[in-house]
Design a protein around this motif. Sequence first.
Motif, mmCIF file in Angstrom:
data_model
loop_
_atom_site.group_PDB
_atom_site.id
_atom_site.type_symbol
_atom_site.label_atom_id
_atom_site.label_comp_id
_atom_site.label_asym_id
_atom_site.label_seq_id
_atom_site.Cartn_x
_atom_site.Cartn_y
_atom_site.Cartn_z
ATOM 1 N N ILE B 32 -57.639 26.208 -3.291
ATOM 2 C CA ILE B 32 -58.578 25.538 -2.955
ATOM 3 C C ILE B 32 -59.656 26.292 -2.956
ATOM 4 O O ILE B 32 -60.795 25.649 -3.310
ATOM 5 C CB ILE B 32 -58.036 23.808 -2.774
ATOM 6 N N SER B 33 -59.412 26.431 -1.672
ATOM 7 C CA SER B 33 -61.192 26.921 -0.948
ATOM 8 C C SER B 33 -61.529 28.721 -1.735
ATOM 9 O O SER B 33 -62.685 28.122 -1.430
ATOM 10 C CB SER B 33 -60.730 26.816 0.469
ATOM 11 N N LYS B 34 -60.514 29.178 -1.855
ATOM 12 C CA LYS B 34 -60.999 29.991 -2.366
ATOM 13 C C LYS B 34 -61.658 30.056 -3.861
ATOM 14 O O LYS B 34 -62.704 30.141 -3.940
ATOM 15 C CB LYS B 34 -59.263 31.235 -3.004
ATOM 16 N N TYR B 67 -44.587 17.976 -10.502
ATOM 17 C CA TYR B 67 -44.252 19.444 -10.725
ATOM 18 C C TYR B 67 -43.179 19.492 -9.488
ATOM 19 O O TYR B 67 -42.919 18.726 -8.186
ATOM 20 C CB TYR B 67 -44.854 20.177 -10.410
ATOM 21 N N GLN B 68 -41.660 19.985 -9.706
ATOM 22 C CA GLN B 68 -40.659 20.028 -9.386
ATOM 23 C C GLN B 68 -40.133 21.517 -8.344
ATOM 24 O O GLN B 68 -41.328 22.444 -8.673
ATOM 25 C CB GLN B 68 -39.558 19.943 -9.886
ATOM 26 N N LYS B 69 -39.567 21.618 -7.484
ATOM 27 C CA LYS B 69 -38.993 23.208 -6.293
ATOM 28 C C LYS B 69 -40.204 24.177 -6.841
ATOM 29 O O LYS B 69 -40.455 25.260 -7.220
ATOM 30 C CB LYS B 69 -38.091 23.816 -7.853
ATOM 31 N N LEU B 70 -40.923 23.695 -5.718
ATOM 32 C CA LEU B 70 -42.618 24.146 -5.183
ATOM 33 C C LEU B 70 -41.618 25.333 -4.452
ATOM 34 O O LEU B 70 -41.758 25.513 -3.361
ATOM 35 C CB LEU B 70 -44.193 23.496 -5.221
ATOM 36 N N THR B 71 -43.231 26.298 -4.527
ATOM 37 C CA THR B 71 -43.214 27.771 -3.499
ATOM 38 C C THR B 71 -44.854 27.627 -3.405
ATOM 39 O O THR B 71 -45.145 27.385 -4.445
ATOM 40 C CB THR B 71 -42.852 28.994 -4.546
ATOM 41 N N PRO B 72 -44.842 28.799 -2.626
ATOM 42 C CA PRO B 72 -46.114 28.807 -2.068
ATOM 43 C C PRO B 72 -46.559 30.217 -3.420
ATOM 44 O O PRO B 72 -47.657 29.621 -4.057
ATOM 45 C CB PRO B 72 -46.135 29.689 -0.797
ATOM 46 N N LYS B 73 -45.979 30.557 -3.697
ATOM 47 C CA LYS B 73 -46.604 31.170 -5.468
ATOM 48 C C LYS B 73 -46.812 30.292 -6.484
ATOM 49 O O LYS B 73 -47.999 30.313 -6.987
ATOM 50 C CB LYS B 73 -45.403 32.040 -5.698
ATOM 51 N N ALA B 74 -45.945 29.158 -6.940
ATOM 52 C CA ALA B 74 -45.996 27.975 -7.559
ATOM 53 C C ALA B 74 -47.612 27.514 -7.154
ATOM 54 O O ALA B 74 -48.275 27.350 -8.934
ATOM 55 C CB ALA B 74 -45.122 27.137 -7.288
ATOM 56 N N ALA B 75 -47.162 27.257 -5.977
ATOM 57 C CA ALA B 75 -48.826 26.645 -6.090
ATOM 58 C C ALA B 75 -50.575 27.451 -6.481
ATOM 59 O O ALA B 75 -51.121 26.926 -7.062
ATOM 60 C CB ALA B 75 -48.878 26.536 -4.090
ATOM 61 N N GLN B 76 -49.876 28.368 -5.943
ATOM 62 C CA GLN B 76 -50.994 29.487 -6.989
ATOM 63 C C GLN B 76 -51.542 29.478 -8.233
ATOM 64 O O GLN B 76 -52.464 29.303 -8.555
ATOM 65 C CB GLN B 76 -50.784 31.003 -5.507
#
Lengths: 164, 599, 125
Positions: B32-34, B67-76
């Motif tokens: 988000i800050s990116k 959204y489910q089963k999140l990972t840092p990559k998913a967040a991106q």
Amino acid sequence: MSDTCATGGKLFKELDQFIEESGSTPDRLIAVLQRAQELFGYLSPEVQEHVAEKLKIPVSQVYGVVTFYNFFSTKPKGKYQIKVCLGTACYVKGGDRVFERFLEELGVEADEPTKDGLFSVHAVRCLGACSMAPVVLVGEQDFYGKVKPDMVSKILKHYSERGA
Amino acid sequence: MALTANTILICAGGACISSGEESVKQALEREISKYALQDVVRIVETGCMGACSLGPLMVIYPEGVFYQKLTPKAAQEIVEEHLLKGRVVEEYLYKGPTGEIVPQVAEKLPFFSRQVRIVTRNVGFIDPKNIEEYIARDGYFALAKVLREMTSEEVIEEVKKSGLRGRGGAGFPTGLKWELTRKGTSQKKFVVCNADEGDPGAFMDRSVLEGDPHTVLEAMIIAGYAIGANQGYIYVRAEYPLAIERLNTAISQAREYGFLGSNIMGTEFSFDIEIRIGAGAFVCGEETALIASIEGKRGQPRVKPPYPAERGVWDCSTLINNVETFANIPPIILKGADWFKSIGTENSPGTKVFALAGKIVNTGLVEVPMGITLKELLYEIGGGSSTGKPIKAVQTGGPSGGCIPAQYFDTPVDYDSLQKLGAIMGSGGMIVMDEDDCMVDVAKFFLEFTVDESCGKCTPCREGTRQMLRILEKITSGEGTEEDLYELKALGETIKDTALCGLGQTAPNPVLSTLEYYRDEYEMHVKEKRCPALKCKDLTRYVIDESKCVGCTACARVCPVNAISGEVRKAHVIDNEKCVRCGSCIEVCRFNAINKVSP
Amino acid sequence: MSKIKSLEDLMKIKEKAVKDLQLRDTNTRGKITVAMGTCGIAAGAKDTLKAIVDALNDFNITDISVVQSGCMGLCEVEPTVEVRLLDCEPIVYGHVTPENARRIVKLHIVENQIVSDLLVRKGEI
């Protein structure tokens, strides 16, 4: 309180009217006393005697009821009655410290009016707004939620500026 | 197109945290800050969303995409696709228990979605001052059904079959109460609604009266029909002016529409309701005391039997139920006893409304099926502790109840399980406490309440509770002995066995339950003269941390007893002989330099 | 109002009331409900109500009605307000201070945008 004969007489008349309209059977006693306290501010011996006479019951019975219920007072109260809730939720959130701060700022004991008759502070058991604890009720309408001790002087100022 | 502000709710329930919620949140913040979205996207951590096995979970508003089963990559990916381009990322969409895609399932926070609303079905939805809105939601249809299709025996049979138990505290079967009152021998009979919700920390009844007054009226009319009464009283406490006002409006509207008065809905049946306002006496919640108060007398209880079903208001057979119990009646009549029994547990069917208060995130009112565990109630719906410190205990049932410690939070909430723990369901107040709450002090708080409110009629309650309070005062001021703990328990058990009314008999509960579960705390007060929660004033001292104090004099100026001294810009000291432990100095200190300690 | 004498009378009132609740056949585009239980009032719901009415007046909006209800339960975020526009899902907002109330009127009522940072619940329960 302003018990000059003229206003006193007028208040008694109003009370009598209430009794006439809502019935003068003994079971109306609590309602009549509530109305009387609204009118006079507190229940003096004269008022109690008057009610006893009207409802045709012994004064001792009236006195018994007056002293049983917390709501009734035989002493004058302040113009602005500050009711600090000390129910469980308010207590665990620090309502006791708010209560002490009110007494400290006004320099009075609980239930005792200030010298100018403006305020009196009362501890009450649960006003039922527990999620806003600690809660303070000034008069019948003005609710303050999530009160902290350092808000006390501001609350008092609001009313002292309005004055008597 | 202007960017619409988004809010991301990310589940910070225990399960999601353990499955990596924190790293997902950090990834979100980073992305988000990116893209410099800080000003238009807000991240909020919530309590458990309930789908723990699919965590970490999040919901993006305003669309409400789950959204489910999140990972840092998913967040991106989600930030890039969903937030920037407005495209839902299918891969991580919540699939629901059967695997189908449920795109917009998270309309409701767990606070709402876990609730089953029977009693509070209309509260917050309708305008309580408009009878037609109540009618729009099937209001007065139960009454119509009863009057048109059912005999009074059938009404009672239905209520009995539903298994509804009194929601005021003790859990007496409602249908049986109705039947006993119907069989009462007096000519005249009365229906009374107990709205004297005096337990501190309970406000369920207030909320129903304020938000849906007609449901109480409708139920009382039905009860009148069932037991053969033509007059009802609502006894409501003076502390609830708004509830009284709304009830008055509701009663006059019901009269105007012909639901109250003579020949209700064109039948032979007549019924009317009058409000009686209490005058501030806790004991009036006890039914025989309440009856005395309705008659205009001192609200003192009397020995039972005879029960009110036999001898109540003016010695006539009287049915007394509380607000919440009544509010269950119209749905039971309309949907049937079998529907009602399908909710909750076998011995405690239906729902219970709880007032969550104290140190909990989602304070408020919740209605849940009976049998839900305390853990679900406090953490999943209540959102857990609001102070960051772990929840230590929950107090249920007010001055008649007990404190339940955290190790029992797997207990299902129903009448019998809570009683086994020495607490009671009570009217439904739940006060959450953390480690800053001293259990001895809490017990003392309730005893002060009971001593204040004891009506004085019977000796065990009048004198016994006073003695218990005296002992507790001794303990909290550091004068207690081990003998006192024994004494306290013996006294409590005697009162339990010998007091006249229910309130007297349950008055020792807060002490007995804390003595059982927190005996170590009592012992610390007695043996070490120490209050671990730093709550008992006589056992705590205030000290200034010299390394943190900058000598700003703020504390010395605010101290009401001039117990703090020191030169400007030099560390101050507190004279604990003078100190009254009011806490003002801690509030004003901006350097966290003042601490409470217990030796 | 004549007294209700039969089930048919009751049905008639229900039909009309349901329509009113769903904003059908009325001249309003929607309604704003302010939760006015004791907790709400303690949290300042009276000021919120006033701010909403004032803001509607400022924008010359006349097709939105403002009503009161009891408490919806989540006292923590009081004062709470529900905005229900014709053919839209109801939206519940929390922490509605007078300033937030004006924002809701401006964004939600005038510009048809959800004020997402105040959002508590979307949709029916």
